[in-house]
Design a protein around this motif. Sequence first.
Motif, mmCIF file in Angstrom:
data_model
loop_
_atom_site.group_PDB
_atom_site.id
_atom_site.type_symbol
_atom_site.label_atom_id
_atom_site.label_comp_id
_atom_site.label_asym_id
_atom_site.label_seq_id
_atom_site.Cartn_x
_atom_site.Cartn_y
_atom_site.Cartn_z
ATOM 1 N N ALA A 5 41.925 30.610 44.498
ATOM 2 C CA ALA A 5 43.366 30.490 44.717
ATOM 3 C C ALA A 5 44.099 31.811 44.487
ATOM 4 O O ALA A 5 45.307 31.880 44.714
ATOM 5 C CB ALA A 5 43.948 29.415 43.804
ATOM 6 N N ARG A 6 43.381 32.838 44.051
ATOM 7 C CA ARG A 6 44.002 34.133 43.795
ATOM 8 C C ARG A 6 43.872 35.034 45.006
ATOM 9 O O ARG A 6 42.886 34.989 45.745
ATOM 10 C CB ARG A 6 43.334 34.808 42.596
ATOM 11 C CG ARG A 6 43.473 34.052 41.289
ATOM 12 C CD ARG A 6 44.914 34.029 40.812
ATOM 13 N NE ARG A 6 45.057 33.384 39.531
ATOM 14 C CZ ARG A 6 45.006 34.025 38.362
ATOM 15 N NH1 ARG A 6 44.792 35.338 38.327
ATOM 16 N NH2 ARG A 6 45.159 33.362 37.231
ATOM 17 N N LYS A 7 44.882 35.879 45.186
ATOM 18 C CA LYS A 7 44.820 36.889 46.236
ATOM 19 C C LYS A 7 44.209 38.181 45.715
ATOM 20 O O LYS A 7 43.609 38.944 46.474
ATOM 21 C CB LYS A 7 46.224 37.153 46.790
ATOM 22 C CG LYS A 7 46.862 35.956 47.480
ATOM 23 C CD LYS A 7 48.226 36.310 48.016
ATOM 24 C CE LYS A 7 48.875 35.106 48.698
ATOM 25 N NZ LYS A 7 48.089 34.633 49.846
ATOM 26 N N TRP A 8 44.350 38.428 44.431
ATOM 27 C CA TRP A 8 43.812 39.637 43.815
ATOM 28 C C TRP A 8 43.595 39.364 42.326
ATOM 29 O O TRP A 8 44.204 38.456 41.752
ATOM 30 C CB TRP A 8 44.770 40.824 43.993
ATOM 31 C CG TRP A 8 46.190 40.519 43.592
ATOM 32 C CD1 TRP A 8 47.188 40.087 44.402
ATOM 33 C CD2 TRP A 8 46.739 40.563 42.269
ATOM 34 N NE1 TRP A 8 48.336 39.869 43.680
ATOM 35 C CE2 TRP A 8 48.101 40.175 42.369
ATOM 36 C CE3 TRP A 8 46.243 40.915 41.031
ATOM 37 C CZ2 TRP A 8 48.935 40.108 41.266
ATOM 38 C CZ3 TRP A 8 47.065 40.860 39.931
ATOM 39 C CH2 TRP A 8 48.406 40.461 40.063
ATOM 40 N N ILE A 9 42.724 40.144 41.726
ATOM 41 C CA ILE A 9 42.520 40.099 40.283
ATOM 42 C C ILE A 9 42.440 41.531 39.765
ATOM 43 O O ILE A 9 42.215 42.477 40.536
ATOM 44 C CB ILE A 9 41.241 39.315 39.894
ATOM 45 C CG1 ILE A 9 39.999 40.026 40.415
ATOM 46 C CG2 ILE A 9 41.310 37.880 40.358
ATOM 47 C CD1 ILE A 9 38.719 39.424 39.867
ATOM 48 N N LEU A 10 42.608 41.681 38.478
ATOM 49 C CA LEU A 10 42.585 42.992 37.842
ATOM 50 C C LEU A 10 41.257 43.208 37.133
ATOM 51 O O LEU A 10 40.799 42.347 36.378
ATOM 52 C CB LEU A 10 43.737 43.117 36.838
ATOM 53 C CG LEU A 10 45.156 43.036 37.414
ATOM 54 C CD1 LEU A 10 46.178 43.093 36.294
ATOM 55 C CD2 LEU A 10 45.393 44.144 38.422
ATOM 56 N N ILE A 11 40.636 44.354 37.399
ATOM 57 C CA ILE A 11 39.412 44.755 36.708
ATOM 58 C C ILE A 11 39.823 45.656 35.551
ATOM 59 O O ILE A 11 40.444 46.703 35.771
ATOM 60 C CB ILE A 11 38.450 45.500 37.655
ATOM 61 C CG1 ILE A 11 38.228 44.686 38.933
ATOM 62 C CG2 ILE A 11 37.143 45.790 36.961
ATOM 63 C CD1 ILE A 11 37.614 43.335 38.718
ATOM 64 N N PRO A 12 39.548 45.276 34.306
ATOM 65 C CA PRO A 12 40.064 46.061 33.170
ATOM 66 C C PRO A 12 39.539 47.484 33.182
ATOM 67 O O PRO A 12 38.361 47.745 33.434
ATOM 68 C CB PRO A 12 39.568 45.276 31.948
ATOM 69 C CG PRO A 12 38.446 44.435 32.449
ATOM 70 C CD PRO A 12 38.745 44.125 33.868
ATOM 71 N N ARG A 13 40.437 48.415 32.906
ATOM 72 C CA ARG A 13 40.087 49.833 32.890
ATOM 73 C C ARG A 13 39.143 50.177 31.750
ATOM 74 O O ARG A 13 38.401 51.155 31.806
ATOM 75 C CB ARG A 13 41.378 50.658 32.784
ATOM 76 C CG ARG A 13 41.186 52.165 32.976
ATOM 77 C CD ARG A 13 42.514 52.904 32.853
ATOM 78 N NE ARG A 13 42.338 54.326 33.052
ATOM 79 C CZ ARG A 13 42.327 54.916 34.245
ATOM 80 N NH1 ARG A 13 42.485 54.181 35.335
ATOM 81 N NH2 ARG A 13 42.168 56.229 34.350
ATOM 82 N N SER A 14 39.160 49.348 30.693
ATOM 83 C CA SER A 14 38.265 49.615 29.559
ATOM 84 C C SER A 14 36.799 49.456 29.914
ATOM 85 O O SER A 14 35.931 49.975 29.217
ATOM 86 C CB SER A 14 38.626 48.681 28.404
ATOM 87 O OG SER A 14 38.521 47.322 28.813
ATOM 88 N N PRO A 67 37.025 53.448 42.021
ATOM 89 C CA PRO A 67 37.756 52.893 43.168
ATOM 90 C C PRO A 67 37.468 51.404 43.331
ATOM 91 O O PRO A 67 36.408 50.912 42.926
ATOM 92 C CB PRO A 67 37.221 53.704 44.352
ATOM 93 C CG PRO A 67 35.844 54.105 43.919
ATOM 94 C CD PRO A 67 35.923 54.331 42.435
ATOM 95 N N PRO A 68 38.364 50.671 43.930
ATOM 96 C CA PRO A 68 38.111 49.237 44.167
ATOM 97 C C PRO A 68 37.042 49.046 45.229
ATOM 98 O O PRO A 68 36.875 49.864 46.128
ATOM 99 C CB PRO A 68 39.469 48.703 44.628
ATOM 100 C CG PRO A 68 40.169 49.898 45.186
ATOM 101 C CD PRO A 68 39.707 51.076 44.381
ATOM 102 N N LEU A 69 36.305 47.963 45.107
ATOM 103 C CA LEU A 69 35.236 47.631 46.049
ATOM 104 C C LEU A 69 35.707 46.641 47.104
ATOM 105 O O LEU A 69 34.901 45.909 47.672
ATOM 106 C CB LEU A 69 34.032 47.060 45.282
ATOM 107 C CG LEU A 69 33.463 47.949 44.171
ATOM 108 C CD1 LEU A 69 32.283 47.278 43.498
ATOM 109 C CD2 LEU A 69 33.056 49.315 44.717
ATOM 110 N N SER A 70 37.000 46.640 47.377
ATOM 111 C CA SER A 70 37.565 45.759 48.398
ATOM 112 C C SER A 70 38.659 46.510 49.130
ATOM 113 O O SER A 70 39.201 47.508 48.640
ATOM 114 C CB SER A 70 38.133 44.492 47.761
ATOM 115 O OG SER A 70 39.211 44.820 46.897
ATOM 116 N N THR A 71 38.976 46.041 50.310
ATOM 117 C CA THR A 71 40.035 46.635 51.115
ATOM 118 C C THR A 71 41.258 45.737 51.081
ATOM 119 O O THR A 71 41.128 44.504 51.114
ATOM 120 C CB THR A 71 39.580 46.821 52.570
ATOM 121 O OG1 THR A 71 39.148 45.557 53.083
ATOM 122 C CG2 THR A 71 38.420 47.807 52.645
ATOM 123 N N PRO A 72 42.457 46.304 51.015
ATOM 124 C CA PRO A 72 43.659 45.461 50.995
ATOM 125 C C PRO A 72 43.821 44.718 52.314
ATOM 126 O O PRO A 72 43.434 45.212 53.375
ATOM 127 C CB PRO A 72 44.798 46.471 50.765
ATOM 128 C CG PRO A 72 44.243 47.781 51.197
ATOM 129 C CD PRO A 72 42.767 47.735 50.917
#
Length: 261
Positions: free
Chosen positions: A160-169, A174-179
């Motif tokens: 149900a999510r359009k995006w999620i956050l990968i913690p910087r810690s 770079p992201p492994l997905s395209t907008p």
Amino acid sequence: MSLADSCCTCATLLSDVKVPYDPDSEKPLLYNRRLDCCSRYICASCQSKNPRFQDYCPFCQISSGPSALPREGLRLPPSYTKTPHARNASRTESPPPSYDDLLTPRRVPEQSTEPPADTEDTVHFVGSDDSLQALSLAYAVPIPILRRHNHLYSDQLLQARKWILIPRSHYNGPPLSTPPDPAEEERKTKLRRWMVATKCADYNVAQLYLKGSDYNLEIAVEAFKADEEWEKNHPLEGKGKDKPKPRSRFGRGGSLSGQLS
């Protein structure tokens, strides 16, 4: 010891207790024991069945012999009446919540369409084939951290999510997905709104009306409702059993009896 005294473990009157005797000497092996801590009695029969009662009180939990228990016994359980502390005495207790608040389901705030612009985390746009297990392996982030960081209480909520956050810690790259394409997302939104407005869940029909109206949602909905109204006012005739049978070239029937009738 009076006649009304009874054993504190089996509740048998001491006058009715069967005292165990030695078969050889016919002398009693044990006597009814009066406890020094609480003045209760334990009968000889209970002491014979459970030798621990010979030097232990089950109520005060005090042992007269060698034991790991403290001499003063265990602490008493807390009382049922609450005495407020000095610092909490001035506080007023809040009333319990109403039944309406308990029965009303808690609404979870919806996720915004656009990810936050000031975040330092990596934004991953969720695709149809993504899962928490796959994202955990791709970004080397444990699954519990992904759930906690994105407030996901179930793995099924990811779809149900359009995006999620990968913690910087845990990941700094770079992201492994395209907008997603904004035009394509707008078309998908209009497609879902058209289905809700017309109550028609057929994807091909929705695309047909939206393409015919150049993706104008209002015109597409009005066109569908106008077609439904026309079909309602002009029902098809000759469906099923009401459809007339084809006439034979011989008249009323192909058989001899049909021609004569």
